[in-house]
Design a protein around this motif. Structure first.
Motif, short mmCIF file in Angstrom:
data_model
loop_
_atom_site.label_atom_id
_atom_site.label_comp_id
_atom_site.label_asym_id
_atom_site.label_seq_id
_atom_site.Cartn_x
_atom_site.Cartn_y
_atom_site.Cartn_z
N ARG A 180 1.07 -1.25 0.10
CA ARG A 180 0.06 -0.04 -0.10
C ARG A 180 0.80 1.17 0.13
O ARG A 180 0.49 2.36 0.50
CB ARG A 180 -0.90 -0.01 1.21
CG ARG A 180 -1.79 -1.18 1.45
CD ARG A 180 -2.60 -1.50 2.55
NE ARG A 180 -3.28 -2.39 2.68
CZ ARG A 180 -3.60 -2.72 4.02
NH1 ARG A 180 -3.69 -2.13 4.94
NH2 ARG A 180 -4.00 -4.04 4.04
N GLY A 206 -2.14 1.93 -2.75
CA GLY A 206 -2.77 2.09 -1.46
C GLY A 206 -3.67 3.36 -1.42
O GLY A 206 -4.45 3.69 -0.57
N SER A 207 -3.88 4.12 -2.45
CA SER A 207 -4.74 5.60 -2.37
C SER A 207 -4.78 5.78 -3.93
O SER A 207 -4.12 5.47 -4.97
CB SER A 207 -3.86 6.70 -1.72
OG SER A 207 -2.87 6.98 -2.67
N HIS A 210 -1.88 7.33 -5.65
CA HIS A 210 -0.75 6.41 -6.21
C HIS A 210 -1.24 6.06 -7.74
O HIS A 210 -0.52 5.93 -8.74
CB HIS A 210 -0.77 4.86 -5.44
CG HIS A 210 -0.30 5.20 -4.13
ND1 HIS A 210 -0.61 4.51 -2.95
CD2 HIS A 210 0.53 6.24 -3.60
CE1 HIS A 210 0.20 4.76 -1.97
NE2 HIS A 210 0.65 5.92 -2.18
N MET A 225 -4.90 -3.56 -9.79
CA MET A 225 -5.06 -3.30 -8.07
C MET A 225 -5.72 -4.58 -7.50
O MET A 225 -6.66 -5.02 -8.15
CB MET A 225 -5.59 -2.06 -7.70
CG MET A 225 -7.30 -2.12 -8.26
SD MET A 225 -7.54 -0.20 -8.80
CE MET A 225 -6.61 0.26 -10.14
N ASP A 227 -5.35 -5.36 -3.44
CA ASP A 227 -5.62 -5.09 -1.65
C ASP A 227 -6.69 -4.00 -1.50
O ASP A 227 -7.55 -4.13 -0.84
CB ASP A 227 -4.20 -4.63 -1.35
CG ASP A 227 -4.26 -4.30 -0.07
OD1 ASP A 227 -3.72 -5.13 0.85
OD2 ASP A 227 -4.47 -3.18 0.48
N ILE A 228 -6.52 -2.91 -2.51
CA ILE A 228 -7.54 -1.72 -2.18
C ILE A 228 -8.86 -2.09 -2.30
O ILE A 228 -9.79 -1.48 -1.61
CB ILE A 228 -6.79 -0.66 -2.75
CG1 ILE A 228 -7.36 0.78 -2.27
CG2 ILE A 228 -7.13 -0.68 -4.35
CD1 ILE A 228 -6.81 1.92 -2.93
N TYR A 231 -10.25 -5.19 0.31
CA TYR A 231 -10.66 -4.93 1.39
C TYR A 231 -11.40 -3.64 1.62
O TYR A 231 -11.71 -3.16 2.54
CB TYR A 231 -9.19 -4.48 2.25
CG TYR A 231 -8.27 -5.81 2.43
CD1 TYR A 231 -8.72 -6.72 3.66
CD2 TYR A 231 -7.17 -5.86 1.79
CE1 TYR A 231 -7.85 -7.66 3.79
CE2 TYR A 231 -6.35 -7.13 1.97
CZ TYR A 231 -6.73 -7.94 3.05
OH TYR A 231 -6.07 -9.18 3.38
N ARG A 233 -11.40 -0.63 0.80
CA ARG A 233 -10.89 0.54 1.07
C ARG A 233 -11.29 1.78 0.35
O ARG A 233 -11.46 3.00 0.66
CB ARG A 233 -9.37 0.55 1.32
CG ARG A 233 -8.77 0.08 2.84
CD ARG A 233 -7.23 0.36 2.99
NE ARG A 233 -6.63 -0.28 2.08
CZ ARG A 233 -6.40 -1.56 2.22
NH1 ARG A 233 -6.70 -2.07 3.38
NH2 ARG A 233 -5.64 -2.18 1.56
N ILE A 234 -11.43 1.49 -0.97
CA ILE A 234 -11.74 2.69 -2.13
C ILE A 234 -12.42 2.01 -2.96
O ILE A 234 -11.88 0.90 -3.99
CB ILE A 234 -10.57 3.40 -2.67
CG1 ILE A 234 -9.70 4.06 -1.36
CG2 ILE A 234 -11.14 4.52 -3.46
CD1 ILE A 234 -8.48 4.84 -1.94
#
Length: 253
Positions: A180, A206-207, A210, A225, A227-228, A231, A233-234
């Motif tokens: 991330r 991670g954002s 990025h 992508m 993980d992002i 989970y 997150r976004i």
């Protein structure tokens, strides 16, 4: 100028979607089917499936998963892991994939890139490169999920792979994967500037910043992508929105 593509990456072990850090320490996330459909409905441009234990078994075991996905997901699908021959590639493409990503077998026998490209078209032959930084501005290509050294310089191997017939490169930074901390922008830019084919940047998102950074400064043609998204997150929509706000050319839904 073609659109910047947003590509969720699904790493598969057996029947499960998994996620790790530096391609290790794997955690089961759930049923890949549910994630694939969710990402498709949320506006993903393509999907990448990686059979991450295929090299242990010597073959890709994703054909059933891909067959089911192709019934419900109507965007291009790239499949990698354990594809060692034209027959393996044919099997995966017949199961519903649009492209095959090859790493280990291409390093072992580079002529395979040419064979797959000639048989199915260069657009179906994706060279998968797992890169680890070995010095400032220098990276070595690895195989077997970032475990085995090849001694190949990533930039030189990318150039050779394209000369052999690869129509696209999936470029994963093993150092950044799952951290991330952002993409290895320098790596992506150097490979992107060295070859005339599209580069999919993978490893480290991670954002949304990025995402924008690797597109603008890294000259990536597509961003992968995992993980992002896994989970939550976004959401995908927010990533697309940020890209549009940054003036990037992405597909409008």
């Amino acid at each position: 100028m073609s659109n910047l593509r947003i590509i969720p990456r699904l790493d598969i072990k057996g029947p499960n979607l998994i996620k790790g850090v530096h391609l290790e320490g794997l955690r089961v996330m759930g049923d890949p089917q549910e994630y694939a459909v969710r990402y498709y409905e949320a506006g993903a441009d393509e999907l990448v499936y990686m059979d991450i234990v295929a090299s242990l078994y010597g073959r890709n075991n994703l054909s059933d998963i891909i067959r089911h996905a192709a019934d419900r997901v109507f965007i291009p699908i790239t499949v990698g892991g354990g594809i060692r021959s034209v027959d393996d590639a044919r099997h995966i493409l017949r199961s519903g994939a649009d492209k095959v990503a090859i790493n280990t077998a291409a390093v072992a026998r580079p002529a395979l890139v040419t064979e797959v490209s000639r048989r199915f078209g260069s657009q179906a032959m994706v060279l998968s490169i797992e890169a680890k930084q070995i010095a400032s501005g220098k990276w070595e290509a690895y195989t077997d999920n970032g475990r085995e050294r090849t001694g190949l310089d990533v930039i030189e191997w990318a150039i050779k792979g394209v000369e052999l017939g690869a129509g696209e490169i999936l470029l994963t930074s093993v150092d950044r994967e799952g951290t991330r901390k952002g993409f290895d922008v320098d790596l992506v830019r150097q490979v992107s500037d060295a070859v005339p084919v599209p580069i999919i940047a993978s490893g480290g998102m991670g954002s949304v910043d990025h995402f924008v950074q690797v597109a603008v400064q890294g000259h990536a043609d597509a961003v992968s992508m995992a993980d992002i998204l896994h989970y939550k997150r976004i959401p995908l929509g927010q990533i697309r929105e940020a890209a549009l706000n940054a003036g990037l050319s992405v597909r409008e839904l």
